[in-house]
Scaffold this motif. Sequence first.
Motif, PDB file in Angstrom:
ATOM      1  N   SER A  26       0.948  -1.225  -0.427  1.00 52.82           N
ATOM      2  CA  SER A  26      -0.150   0.339   0.055  1.00 52.82           C
ATOM      3  C   SER A  26       1.232   1.223  -0.047  1.00 52.82           C
ATOM      4  CB  SER A  26      -0.795  -0.132   1.449  1.00 52.82           C
ATOM      5  OG  SER A  26      -0.408   0.263   2.126  1.00 52.82           O
ATOM      6  N   ALA A  27       0.353   2.716  -0.028  1.00 55.49           N
ATOM      7  CA  ALA A  27       0.748   3.575  -0.371  1.00 55.49           C
ATOM      8  C   ALA A  27       1.543   3.448   1.169  1.00 55.49           C
ATOM      9  CB  ALA A  27       0.479   4.751  -1.106  1.00 55.49           C
ATOM     10  N   PRO A  28       0.945   4.034   1.917  1.00 53.63           N
ATOM     11  CA  PRO A  28       1.495   4.802   3.665  1.00 53.63           C
ATOM     12  C   PRO A  28       2.953   3.838   4.058  1.00 53.63           C
ATOM     13  CG  PRO A  28      -0.986   3.871   3.289  1.00 53.63           C
ATOM     14  CD  PRO A  28      -0.714   3.642   1.876  1.00 53.63           C
ATOM     15  N   VAL A  29       2.081   2.076   3.264  1.00 46.20           N
ATOM     16  CA  VAL A  29       3.749   1.615   3.752  1.00 46.20           C
ATOM     17  C   VAL A  29       4.626   1.871   2.694  1.00 46.20           C
ATOM     18  CG1 VAL A  29       4.139  -0.988   3.964  1.00 46.20           C
ATOM     19  CG2 VAL A  29       1.896  -0.730   4.532  1.00 46.20           C
ATOM     20  N   LEU A  30       4.590   1.782   2.472  1.00 46.55           N
ATOM     21  CA  LEU A  30       5.635   1.834   0.954  1.00 46.55           C
ATOM     22  C   LEU A  30       6.489   3.589   1.380  1.00 46.55           C
ATOM     23  CD1 LEU A  30       7.725   1.822  -1.487  1.00 46.55           C
ATOM     24  CD2 LEU A  30       5.765   2.404  -3.204  1.00 46.55           C
ATOM     25  N   ARG A  31       5.616   4.209   1.263  1.00 48.31           N
ATOM     26  CA  ARG A  31       6.327   5.311   2.007  1.00 48.31           C
ATOM     27  C   ARG A  31       7.113   5.289   3.321  1.00 48.31           C
ATOM     28  NH1 ARG A  31       1.201   9.452   0.801  1.00 48.31           N
ATOM     29  NH2 ARG A  31       1.168   9.622  -1.840  1.00 48.31           N
ATOM     30  N   ALA A  32       6.310   5.015   4.013  1.00 51.13           N
ATOM     31  CA  ALA A  32       7.406   4.652   5.628  1.00 51.13           C
ATOM     32  C   ALA A  32       8.667   4.239   4.798  1.00 51.13           C
ATOM     33  CB  ALA A  32       5.952   3.859   6.552  1.00 51.13           C
ATOM     34  N   ARG A  33       8.397   3.359   4.485  1.00 52.82           N
ATOM     35  CA  ARG A  33      10.065   2.420   4.098  1.00 52.82           C
ATOM     36  C   ARG A  33      10.532   3.317   3.188  1.00 52.82           C
ATOM     37  NH1 ARG A  33       9.284  -3.600   4.614  1.00 52.82           N
ATOM     38  NH2 ARG A  33       7.330  -3.592   5.909  1.00 52.82           N
ATOM     39  N   ILE A  34      10.242   3.798   2.067  1.00 48.76           N
ATOM     40  CA  ILE A  34      11.517   4.667   1.978  1.00 48.76           C
ATOM     41  C   ILE A  34      11.780   5.648   2.693  1.00 48.76           C
ATOM     42  CG2 ILE A  34      11.635   6.521   0.201  1.00 48.76           C
ATOM     43  CD1 ILE A  34      11.077   3.838  -0.951  1.00 48.76           C
ATOM     44  N   ARG A  35      10.834   6.506   3.647  1.00 45.14           N
ATOM     45  CA  ARG A  35      11.043   7.796   4.112  1.00 45.14           C
ATOM     46  C   ARG A  35      12.875   6.536   5.117  1.00 45.14           C
ATOM     47  NH1 ARG A  35       5.857   8.571   4.818  1.00 45.14           N
ATOM     48  NH2 ARG A  35       5.390   7.778   7.034  1.00 45.14           N
ATOM     49  N   SER A  36      12.254   5.513   5.928  1.00 47.59           N
ATOM     50  CA  SER A  36      13.612   4.541   6.831  1.00 47.59           C
ATOM     51  C   SER A  36      14.437   4.938   6.288  1.00 47.59           C
ATOM     52  CB  SER A  36      12.637   3.474   7.312  1.00 47.59           C
ATOM     53  OG  SER A  36      13.470   2.568   7.589  1.00 47.59           O
ATOM     54  N   MET A  37      14.697   4.024   5.102  1.00 42.98           N
ATOM     55  CA  MET A  37      15.425   3.751   3.861  1.00 42.98           C
ATOM     56  C   MET A  37      15.880   5.421   4.448  1.00 42.98           C
ATOM     57  SD  MET A  37      15.883   1.162   3.117  1.00 42.98           S
ATOM     58  CE  MET A  37      15.312   0.383   4.867  1.00 42.98           C
ATOM     59  N   LEU A  38      15.697   6.743   3.704  1.00 44.76           N
ATOM     60  CA  LEU A  38      16.457   7.639   3.994  1.00 44.76           C
ATOM     61  C   LEU A  38      17.219   8.054   4.781  1.00 44.76           C
ATOM     62  CD1 LEU A  38      14.327   9.702   1.355  1.00 44.76           C
ATOM     63  CD2 LEU A  38      16.046   9.116   0.706  1.00 44.76           C
ATOM     64  N   ARG A  39      16.407   7.971   6.092  1.00 40.24           N
ATOM     65  CA  ARG A  39      17.128   7.726   7.291  1.00 40.24           C
ATOM     66  C   ARG A  39      18.819   7.161   7.486  1.00 40.24           C
ATOM     67  NH1 ARG A  39      11.948   8.150   9.386  1.00 40.24           N
ATOM     68  NH2 ARG A  39      11.856   5.891   9.439  1.00 40.24           N
ATOM     69  N   ILE A  40      18.655   6.112   6.817  1.00 29.59           N
ATOM     70  CA  ILE A  40      19.544   5.045   6.924  1.00 29.59           C
ATOM     71  C   ILE A  40      21.020   6.108   5.981  1.00 29.59           C
ATOM     72  CG2 ILE A  40      20.796   2.947   5.877  1.00 29.59           C
ATOM     73  CD1 ILE A  40      17.911   2.038   6.887  1.00 29.59           C
ATOM     74  N   ARG A  41      20.291   6.589   4.492  1.00 32.41           N
ATOM     75  CA  ARG A  41      21.181   6.751   3.897  1.00 32.41           C
ATOM     76  C   ARG A  41      21.931   7.892   4.489  1.00 32.41           C
ATOM     77  NH1 ARG A  41      22.193   7.546  -1.295  1.00 32.41           N
ATOM     78  NH2 ARG A  41      24.182   9.220  -1.740  1.00 32.41           N
ATOM     79  N   ALA A  42      20.842   8.949   5.010  1.00 30.90           N
ATOM     80  CA  ALA A  42      21.682   9.779   5.669  1.00 30.90           C
ATOM     81  C   ALA A  42      22.107  10.113   6.983  1.00 30.90           C
ATOM     82  CB  ALA A  42      20.547  11.559   6.529  1.00 30.90           C
ATOM     83  N   HIS A  43      22.092   8.454   7.795  1.00 28.82           N
ATOM     84  CA  HIS A  43      23.011   8.148   8.961  1.00 28.82           C
ATOM     85  C   HIS A  43      24.695   7.820   8.153  1.00 28.82           C
ATOM     86  CE1 HIS A  43      19.713   7.608  11.620  1.00 28.82           C
ATOM     87  NE2 HIS A  43      19.894   8.848  11.649  1.00 28.82           N
ATOM     88  N   TYR A  44      24.393   7.048   7.020  1.00 30.17           N
ATOM     89  CA  TYR A  44      25.091   7.227   6.669  1.00 30.17           C
ATOM     90  C   TYR A  44      26.020   7.659   5.621  1.00 30.17           C
ATOM     91  CZ  TYR A  44      24.814   1.801   5.259  1.00 30.17           C
ATOM     92  OH  TYR A  44      24.467   0.657   5.663  1.00 30.17           O
ATOM     93  N   ASP A  45      25.888   8.960   5.189  1.00 34.40           N
ATOM     94  CA  ASP A  45      26.242  10.058   5.119  1.00 34.40           C
ATOM     95  C   ASP A  45      26.993  11.240   6.109  1.00 34.40           C
ATOM     96  OD1 ASP A  45      26.151  10.139   2.445  1.00 34.40           O
ATOM     97  OD2 ASP A  45      23.653  11.264   2.048  1.00 34.40           O
ATOM     98  N   LEU A  46      25.956  11.188   7.056  1.00 36.46           N
ATOM     99  CA  LEU A  46      27.077  11.525   8.227  1.00 36.46           C
ATOM    100  C   LEU A  46      28.144  11.262   9.241  1.00 36.46           C
ATOM    101  CD1 LEU A  46      24.132  12.623  10.614  1.00 36.46           C
ATOM    102  CD2 LEU A  46      25.211  13.990   9.479  1.00 36.46           C
TER     103      LEU A  46
END
Length: 367
Positions: A110-130
């Motif tokens: 569903s759209a809500p779950v997909l959006r939540a998973r994408i936000r989670s991956m973006l947080r992981i990527r931000a932590h990698y960058d930091l």
Amino acid sequence: MDSTPRLYVIDDDPFCFEMIALLLRGEGYELRYLDDSEKAFDQIREGRPHVVLSDLMMPKVSGIELCKQLKADPQTRDIPVILLTGIDDEAYLTRCVDAGADDFLDKGISAPVLRARIRSMLRIRAHYDLLREAMRLREDFANIVIHDIGNPLATIVIETDDLLACDPRADQVESLTTIKNSTRRLRDMAHDMLLLAKIDQGKLHLDLAEYDLAALIAEAAGHAAPLVRRRKLNLQVTRSGEDGDAHPPVCECDRNLVLRVIDNILSNAIKFSPPGGRVEIGLHCLGGSEGVPGGRFRIEIEDEGTGIPEALREKIFEKFEIGQVKREVPQIGLGLAFCRTAIEAHGGTISVCEGRSGRGTRMIIDL
């Protein structure tokens, strides 16, 4: 991270991309569709998206294989990968995780779950960058400190030379020589650390030219001569396929780097050899013709010391790996880490095995 997150979607079916684009509408993402999984790795490596969503089953390169490629490459391993599948099979999902996938989703999500998973991956990527930025700052600071250490170390060497020129007593000569040699060793270690950092960052420029490897080995043997005499060792230099000086073993290499490697390994061989023992440096032609650039050569340095346990033979090449190859001498593998990195920068290899006599250590360098 860029202000607009970029998402790459890899799927051989454009309908799947359209569905994902519809589910993520209004989220402010920049979506790019890649329909050829065989070309996807190069496109991802070049474009550096923030998240990759890949179909699992594709005709050319599967999502699992693509994920393995991305996670094996230093340039792309920190990009979160979500594998999309319609397969509900535990063994297959286990393969996804083993391939390095950061998440996997059913295509009917569903759209809500997909959006939540994408936000989670973006947080992981931000932590990698930091984390990457913090590591870069730490390495820059360490490199500055290491670079600045060189000046006081050079001063110690100069002052020690001045004291040695003042006709000191025999016991003072020995102490001053030890101070001088230890200081030079510390200076070389600092220089090795800087070179390692440059190689790791892809900033080291190899000063390649054609050099006679036999001459480099002779120079290294000359550097080691005082220590060889002090320990009453027998240092032998051999060469297979030798035909006088008419055909020198010419190799295209960075002279200073290769000489440092030979110096380093020869120093270890001497240090771990028993008094009166034998250290041998062998030079062999592996392919091509001697005297003709482009040939392959092997340098072997063998000692009669206590040897290196098989369990440590790979670890000794790791940075700052602490081993105990001799009971009273704990070892930090910075020098050998430098040696491996320098030789691999030339496209060569370095390895270690037991000496031919069944004891000691034989270091093998292929160039």
